[in-house]
Scaffold this motif. Sequence first.
Motif, mmCIF file in Angstrom:
data_model
loop_
_atom_site.group_PDB
_atom_site.id
_atom_site.type_symbol
_atom_site.label_atom_id
_atom_site.label_comp_id
_atom_site.label_asym_id
_atom_site.label_seq_id
_atom_site.Cartn_x
_atom_site.Cartn_y
_atom_site.Cartn_z
ATOM 1 N N LEU A 321 13.328 -9.833 18.641
ATOM 2 C CA LEU A 321 13.257 -11.125 19.312
ATOM 3 C C LEU A 321 13.004 -10.857 20.797
ATOM 4 C CD1 LEU A 321 13.565 -14.164 19.630
ATOM 5 C CD2 LEU A 321 16.053 -13.874 19.552
ATOM 6 N N ASP A 322 11.751 -10.982 21.209
ATOM 7 C CA ASP A 322 11.374 -10.775 22.603
ATOM 8 C C ASP A 322 11.080 -12.114 23.264
ATOM 9 O OD1 ASP A 322 11.569 -8.018 22.234
ATOM 10 O OD2 ASP A 322 9.453 -7.810 21.693
ATOM 11 N N LEU A 323 11.494 -12.255 24.512
ATOM 12 C CA LEU A 323 11.259 -13.475 25.265
ATOM 13 C C LEU A 323 10.108 -13.278 26.251
ATOM 14 C CD1 LEU A 323 14.922 -14.591 26.093
ATOM 15 C CD2 LEU A 323 13.501 -15.175 24.110
ATOM 16 N N VAL A 324 9.437 -14.371 26.580
ATOM 17 C CA VAL A 324 8.305 -14.324 27.505
ATOM 18 C C VAL A 324 8.570 -15.238 28.695
ATOM 19 C CG1 VAL A 324 5.849 -14.760 27.826
ATOM 20 C CG2 VAL A 324 6.666 -13.795 25.671
ATOM 21 N N PHE A 325 8.399 -14.685 29.888
ATOM 22 C CA PHE A 325 8.510 -15.467 31.126
ATOM 23 C C PHE A 325 7.132 -15.648 31.735
ATOM 24 C CE2 PHE A 325 8.251 -15.303 35.720
ATOM 25 C CZ PHE A 325 9.056 -16.359 36.106
ATOM 26 N N ASN A 326 6.847 -16.854 32.170
ATOM 27 C CA ASN A 326 5.676 -17.093 33.001
ATOM 28 C C ASN A 326 6.091 -17.983 34.166
ATOM 29 O OD1 ASN A 326 5.682 -19.158 30.675
ATOM 30 N ND2 ASN A 326 4.401 -20.158 32.213
ATOM 31 N N PRO A 327 5.515 -17.782 35.346
ATOM 32 C CA PRO A 327 5.972 -18.496 36.543
ATOM 33 C C PRO A 327 5.766 -20.005 36.432
ATOM 34 C CG PRO A 327 4.615 -16.604 37.127
ATOM 35 C CD PRO A 327 4.457 -16.816 35.651
ATOM 36 N N PRO A 328 6.528 -20.772 37.222
ATOM 37 C CA PRO A 328 6.415 -22.229 37.188
ATOM 38 C C PRO A 328 5.248 -22.785 37.996
ATOM 39 C CG PRO A 328 8.128 -21.583 38.717
ATOM 40 C CD PRO A 328 7.661 -20.326 38.054
ATOM 41 N N GLY A 329 4.485 -21.917 38.655
ATOM 42 C CA GLY A 329 3.378 -22.382 39.478
ATOM 43 C C GLY A 329 2.419 -21.252 39.801
ATOM 44 N N PRO A 330 1.665 -21.368 40.876
ATOM 45 C CA PRO A 330 0.653 -20.356 41.220
ATOM 46 C C PRO A 330 1.263 -19.127 41.886
ATOM 47 C CG PRO A 330 0.591 -22.130 42.824
ATOM 48 C CD PRO A 330 1.594 -22.531 41.783
ATOM 49 N N PHE A 331 2.072 -18.413 41.133
ATOM 50 C CA PHE A 331 2.729 -17.201 41.615
ATOM 51 C C PHE A 331 2.537 -16.106 40.576
ATOM 52 C CE2 PHE A 331 5.347 -20.986 42.416
ATOM 53 C CZ PHE A 331 5.259 -21.074 43.812
ATOM 54 N N LEU A 332 2.717 -14.869 41.003
ATOM 55 C CA LEU A 332 2.801 -13.765 40.056
ATOM 56 C C LEU A 332 4.249 -13.636 39.603
ATOM 57 C CD1 LEU A 332 0.544 -11.010 41.679
ATOM 58 C CD2 LEU A 332 -0.017 -12.571 39.814
ATOM 59 N N PRO A 333 4.476 -13.174 38.393
ATOM 60 C CA PRO A 333 5.860 -13.034 37.916
ATOM 61 C C PRO A 333 6.582 -11.917 38.660
ATOM 62 C CG PRO A 333 4.331 -12.066 36.343
ATOM 63 C CD PRO A 333 3.488 -12.762 37.372
ATOM 64 N N PRO A 334 7.924 -11.944 38.683
ATOM 65 C CA PRO A 334 8.693 -10.841 39.265
ATOM 66 C C PRO A 334 8.488 -9.569 38.455
ATOM 67 C CG PRO A 334 10.059 -12.794 38.935
ATOM 68 C CD PRO A 334 8.773 -13.022 38.183
ATOM 69 N N GLN A 335 8.996 -8.465 38.987
ATOM 70 C CA GLN A 335 8.943 -7.218 38.230
ATOM 71 C C GLN A 335 9.730 -7.386 36.930
ATOM 72 O OE1 GLN A 335 10.300 -4.294 41.234
ATOM 73 N NE2 GLN A 335 8.293 -3.351 40.970
ATOM 74 N N GLN A 336 9.137 -6.930 35.858
ATOM 75 C CA GLN A 336 9.689 -7.185 34.539
ATOM 76 C C GLN A 336 11.098 -6.628 34.373
ATOM 77 O OE1 GLN A 336 6.965 -7.239 31.122
ATOM 78 N NE2 GLN A 336 8.233 -5.642 30.213
ATOM 79 N N ALA A 337 11.330 -5.388 34.808
ATOM 80 C CA ALA A 337 12.637 -4.755 34.621
ATOM 81 C C ALA A 337 13.729 -5.493 35.382
ATOM 82 C CB ALA A 337 12.575 -3.297 35.064
ATOM 83 N N CYS A 338 13.417 -5.952 36.579
ATOM 84 C CA CYS A 338 14.411 -6.663 37.386
ATOM 85 C C CYS A 338 14.752 -8.017 36.772
ATOM 86 C CB CYS A 338 13.895 -6.846 38.814
ATOM 87 S SG CYS A 338 13.633 -5.296 39.702
ATOM 88 N N LEU A 339 13.739 -8.738 36.333
ATOM 89 C CA LEU A 339 13.985 -10.054 35.746
ATOM 90 C C LEU A 339 14.686 -9.939 34.402
ATOM 91 C CD1 LEU A 339 13.542 -13.040 36.354
ATOM 92 C CD2 LEU A 339 11.415 -12.931 35.045
ATOM 93 N N ASP A 340 14.417 -8.868 33.674
ATOM 94 C CA ASP A 340 15.090 -8.624 32.399
ATOM 95 C C ASP A 340 16.603 -8.559 32.607
ATOM 96 O OD1 ASP A 340 16.315 -6.694 30.291
ATOM 97 O OD2 ASP A 340 14.397 -7.234 29.394
ATOM 98 N N LYS A 341 17.035 -7.871 33.651
ATOM 99 C CA LYS A 341 18.469 -7.751 33.946
ATOM 100 C C LYS A 341 19.073 -9.118 34.249
ATOM 101 C CE LYS A 341 18.273 -3.024 35.778
ATOM 102 N NZ LYS A 341 18.487 -2.173 36.983
ATOM 103 N N LYS A 342 18.333 -9.934 34.998
ATOM 104 C CA LYS A 342 18.830 -11.262 35.346
ATOM 105 C C LYS A 342 18.940 -12.139 34.095
ATOM 106 C CE LYS A 342 20.018 -14.609 38.154
ATOM 107 N NZ LYS A 342 21.342 -14.613 38.805
ATOM 108 N N TYR A 343 17.955 -12.079 33.228
ATOM 109 C CA TYR A 343 18.001 -12.850 31.982
ATOM 110 C C TYR A 343 19.202 -12.429 31.143
ATOM 111 C CZ TYR A 343 13.763 -15.743 31.747
ATOM 112 O OH TYR A 343 12.829 -16.728 31.923
ATOM 113 N N ARG A 344 19.465 -11.134 31.084
ATOM 114 C CA ARG A 344 20.602 -10.658 30.282
ATOM 115 C C ARG A 344 21.919 -11.154 30.866
ATOM 116 N NH1 ARG A 344 18.827 -7.437 26.426
ATOM 117 N NH2 ARG A 344 16.782 -6.475 26.755
ATOM 118 N N SER A 345 22.002 -11.163 32.181
ATOM 119 C CA SER A 345 23.216 -11.654 32.834
ATOM 120 C C SER A 345 23.447 -13.126 32.521
ATOM 121 C CB SER A 345 23.111 -11.444 34.345
ATOM 122 O OG SER A 345 24.177 -12.077 35.023
ATOM 123 N N GLU A 346 22.383 -13.921 32.584
ATOM 124 C CA GLU A 346 22.520 -15.364 32.397
ATOM 125 C C GLU A 346 22.611 -15.772 30.924
ATOM 126 O OE1 GLU A 346 22.929 -17.565 34.818
ATOM 127 O OE2 GLU A 346 22.809 -16.014 36.360
#
Length: 465
Positions: A321-346
């Motif tokens: 079960l993998d999740l996909v993040f895409n930005p809410p507007g005209p931005f590039l996504p954050p670094q994958q490893a860093c955002l992965d940690k935040k998702y796990r925390s939340e």
Amino acid sequence: MAQPATLAKSSAGCPVTFLRELFSVRRGEGEKSELSPAKVVAALGAAALAAAAAPVLYRSAKDWWKQRKYEYGPVDITLMTAKAAQEACGKDATAERTSLIPDALLDLEESSAILAADAMKPSEECDHRAAALAKLGAPPFRKFIKERGNISDFERGPCKVLQLNVGLYCNQACNHCHVESSPLRKEMMSEEVVERCLHLLRSSPSVNALDITGGAPELNKGFKRLIEGAAEIRDIGVRPNLRIIDRCNLTVLLEPGQEGLAEFLAKHKVDIIASLPSYEAEATDKQRGRKVFQRSIDGLRILNQHGYGAGGPCAKHGRRLDLVFNPPGPFLPPQQACLDKKYRSELCTKMEVQFNQLITIANMPIKRFFDFLRKKGTLEGYMDLLVRNFNPCTVKKVMCIDHVNVGWDGRIFDCDFNQQLELGLGQDGKMDVFTIESLDDPRLRQSPIRTAAHCFGCTAAQGSS
């Protein structure tokens, strides 16, 4: 022969046992059984005792049985947690389900000025992006990667992934959707195309993954047949390592009529890649529609109950079960490893849901997101962002190198993005699944990859394929 006193002592407290011992044959060799007066007295006494005790025993047994019917909660009330309630009642809950479709239609109506599906034809859209790229002084994509990335052999390789878009019908209407899916779309893959795709899968030994997308693919006819057919190809040994992927929006798991969906996916060892653009409700609902976040979390919990999300990032295929993040507007996504940690925390720590890995992708400047950028006056700026962040290391990993995409009508494309822009393969752009016998067919293998300005979305920073 045992004496009455001895019998009474050995059977003390149990009249039934006493009587059984009394009237049984208890003798050694050569001895005859006999009933003495003392035994008769003892037997009568035991019988009277049993008769007196019978009503008490009956009432006790009856009370015990009545209490047994009720599933009382634990005395330790701290054990009455939400998680325990879900485990006890969640799988067989029969509460009436409601559809997300009415809310999706409201979202679509409210955003119609920005997200009109017919705002611009695909060919005009391509020209508009090309003009924005020209204003930046950037050459077309293929020339750019040759000059800036020193890449001259941008060619198709053996097909490893067969991606099928089974239809555009969906219970959501996300404002970034590159296929413009919604409850209003009726396009669906026919039974003939489904069977032909399974034929191509069987006859193409290089393919190691079937990737099913939509719309909400689960709501389109032919979805279960594709899953069952692919699982059979895998399980009978024709392609034992075949991976089956469902691109799931999570909320579909709570739609009326989909009560058995999670069990079906788990039974056939289908991996799930699910979009969840934020760990916050407000941000998710703003991008994907009202009520979507909570329903997504509920969907994740349903999948977790069926074994999905366990084992961490290195879990084997079969119930990933993998999740996909895409930005809410005209931005590039954050670094994958860093955002992965935040998702796990939340998500994992605070909401007690599990997933294997987070995948970050950039929004492709096509269809609904293209309309949004153009009408907000940010298209040129976003194209500049993509070009500035070109990463030559991503080029060899883009999906068009080893993917083949099939639309709901059976036409063949390099990728799902080209499908929506009607950039088909073959001399007339109309090659379809009935044109070829396998995905190794020279007519397909020798078809040049079709590129345009939107391709910069797959090569910016971390890449998006």
